[in-house]
Design a protein around this motif. Sequence first.
Motif, mmCIF file in Angstrom:
data_model
loop_
_atom_site.group_PDB
_atom_site.id
_atom_site.type_symbol
_atom_site.label_atom_id
_atom_site.label_comp_id
_atom_site.label_asym_id
_atom_site.label_seq_id
_atom_site.Cartn_x
_atom_site.Cartn_y
_atom_site.Cartn_z
ATOM 1 N N THR A 168 4.983 6.921 -9.444
ATOM 2 C CA THR A 168 4.858 5.869 -10.444
ATOM 3 C C THR A 168 6.117 5.691 -11.287
ATOM 4 O OG1 THR A 168 3.869 7.443 -11.977
ATOM 5 C CG2 THR A 168 2.364 6.147 -10.612
ATOM 6 N N ALA A 169 7.009 6.659 -11.244
ATOM 7 C CA ALA A 169 8.294 6.603 -11.953
ATOM 8 C C ALA A 169 9.211 7.628 -11.307
ATOM 9 C CB ALA A 169 8.104 6.898 -13.440
ATOM 10 N N SER A 170 10.453 7.627 -11.703
ATOM 11 C CA SER A 170 11.418 8.563 -11.109
ATOM 12 C C SER A 170 10.965 10.010 -11.230
ATOM 13 C CB SER A 170 12.777 8.419 -11.777
ATOM 14 O OG SER A 170 13.276 7.130 -11.600
ATOM 15 N N GLY A 171 10.356 10.341 -12.351
ATOM 16 C CA GLY A 171 9.942 11.719 -12.583
ATOM 17 C C GLY A 171 8.448 11.910 -12.652
ATOM 18 N N ASP A 172 7.657 11.025 -12.038
ATOM 19 C CA ASP A 172 6.200 11.121 -12.185
ATOM 20 C C ASP A 172 5.503 10.704 -10.898
ATOM 21 O OD1 ASP A 172 3.795 11.562 -13.560
ATOM 22 O OD2 ASP A 172 3.706 9.514 -14.300
ATOM 23 N N ILE A 173 4.396 11.356 -10.631
ATOM 24 C CA ILE A 173 3.512 10.924 -9.557
ATOM 25 C C ILE A 173 2.136 10.720 -10.155
ATOM 26 C CG2 ILE A 173 4.759 11.993 -7.647
ATOM 27 C CD1 ILE A 173 2.762 14.283 -7.743
ATOM 28 N N GLY A 174 1.376 9.832 -9.557
ATOM 29 C CA GLY A 174 0.039 9.549 -10.057
ATOM 30 C C GLY A 174 -0.970 9.532 -8.924
ATOM 31 N N ASN A 175 -2.216 9.370 -9.331
ATOM 32 C CA ASN A 175 -3.320 9.298 -8.387
ATOM 33 C C ASN A 175 -4.116 8.032 -8.635
ATOM 34 O OD1 ASN A 175 -2.979 12.363 -9.259
ATOM 35 N ND2 ASN A 175 -3.558 12.272 -7.120
ATOM 36 N N PRO A 176 -4.664 7.423 -7.583
ATOM 37 C CA PRO A 176 -5.551 6.278 -7.774
ATOM 38 C C PRO A 176 -6.813 6.747 -8.498
ATOM 39 C CG PRO A 176 -4.855 6.458 -5.476
ATOM 40 C CD PRO A 176 -4.424 7.695 -6.165
ATOM 41 N N VAL A 177 -7.136 6.116 -9.633
ATOM 42 C CA VAL A 177 -8.272 6.579 -10.421
ATOM 43 C C VAL A 177 -9.391 5.544 -10.562
ATOM 44 C CG1 VAL A 177 -6.969 8.298 -11.739
ATOM 45 C CG2 VAL A 177 -7.105 5.958 -12.583
ATOM 46 N N ARG A 178 -9.084 4.252 -10.440
ATOM 47 C CA ARG A 178 -10.121 3.220 -10.592
ATOM 48 C C ARG A 178 -9.984 2.178 -9.497
ATOM 49 N NH1 ARG A 178 -8.324 3.515 -15.834
ATOM 50 N NH2 ARG A 178 -9.629 4.830 -17.102
ATOM 51 N N ASP A 179 -11.080 1.914 -8.820
ATOM 52 C CA ASP A 179 -11.118 0.889 -7.784
ATOM 53 C C ASP A 179 -11.187 -0.479 -8.456
ATOM 54 O OD1 ASP A 179 -11.502 -0.682 -5.557
ATOM 55 O OD2 ASP A 179 -13.371 0.279 -4.944
ATOM 56 N N LEU A 180 -10.211 -1.335 -8.165
ATOM 57 C CA LEU A 180 -10.182 -2.682 -8.738
ATOM 58 C C LEU A 180 -10.721 -3.729 -7.765
ATOM 59 C CD1 LEU A 180 -6.632 -2.505 -10.375
ATOM 60 C CD2 LEU A 180 -8.854 -2.086 -11.458
ATOM 61 N N GLY A 181 -11.026 -3.304 -6.542
ATOM 62 C CA GLY A 181 -11.572 -4.205 -5.539
ATOM 63 C C GLY A 181 -10.530 -4.675 -4.547
ATOM 64 N N ASP A 182 -10.959 -5.031 -3.351
ATOM 65 C CA ASP A 182 -10.103 -5.558 -2.282
ATOM 66 C C ASP A 182 -8.917 -4.640 -1.944
ATOM 67 O OD1 ASP A 182 -11.641 -7.835 -1.829
ATOM 68 O OD2 ASP A 182 -10.556 -8.977 -3.365
ATOM 69 N N GLY A 183 -9.104 -3.329 -2.063
ATOM 70 C CA GLY A 183 -8.044 -2.376 -1.731
ATOM 71 C C GLY A 183 -7.084 -2.061 -2.854
ATOM 72 N N TRP A 184 -7.258 -2.673 -4.019
ATOM 73 C CA TRP A 184 -6.382 -2.437 -5.169
ATOM 74 C C TRP A 184 -6.953 -1.316 -6.037
ATOM 75 C CZ3 TRP A 184 -1.659 -4.439 -5.522
ATOM 76 C CH2 TRP A 184 -1.377 -5.560 -4.756
ATOM 77 N N TRP A 185 -6.061 -0.451 -6.525
ATOM 78 C CA TRP A 185 -6.452 0.694 -7.347
ATOM 79 C C TRP A 185 -5.542 0.805 -8.570
ATOM 80 C CZ3 TRP A 185 -10.353 4.261 -6.348
ATOM 81 C CH2 TRP A 185 -11.031 4.066 -5.165
ATOM 82 N N TRP A 186 -6.117 1.235 -9.699
ATOM 83 C CA TRP A 186 -5.341 1.570 -10.888
ATOM 84 C C TRP A 186 -4.829 2.992 -10.690
ATOM 85 C CZ3 TRP A 186 -2.853 -0.564 -14.647
ATOM 86 C CH2 TRP A 186 -2.438 0.204 -15.731
ATOM 87 N N VAL A 187 -3.528 3.204 -10.925
ATOM 88 C CA VAL A 187 -2.897 4.491 -10.690
ATOM 89 C C VAL A 187 -2.379 5.056 -12.009
ATOM 90 C CG1 VAL A 187 -1.059 5.685 -9.449
ATOM 91 C CG2 VAL A 187 -2.214 3.747 -8.383
ATOM 92 N N GLU A 188 -2.740 6.297 -12.300
ATOM 93 C CA GLU A 188 -2.259 6.999 -13.504
ATOM 94 C C GLU A 188 -1.660 8.320 -13.102
ATOM 95 O OE1 GLU A 188 -5.467 7.445 -16.271
ATOM 96 O OE2 GLU A 188 -5.333 5.365 -16.848
#
Length: 54
Positions: free
Chosen positions: A34-54
Amino acid sequence: MLYLPVFEDSWRAETGRGIAHLPGPPTSTTIVQTASGDIGNPVRDLGDGWWWVE
């Protein structure tokens, strides 16, 4: 995977959040850079294959 950043720490790019389109459902090992020094995980399904990542 397609990742679209929504927020990235502008000073040192240590943290980030955004939305990602995944080709299939995420697993417990799915990670997204998600940034040069960060990785995230998909946490919320937004529908149609889209996910919110934190």
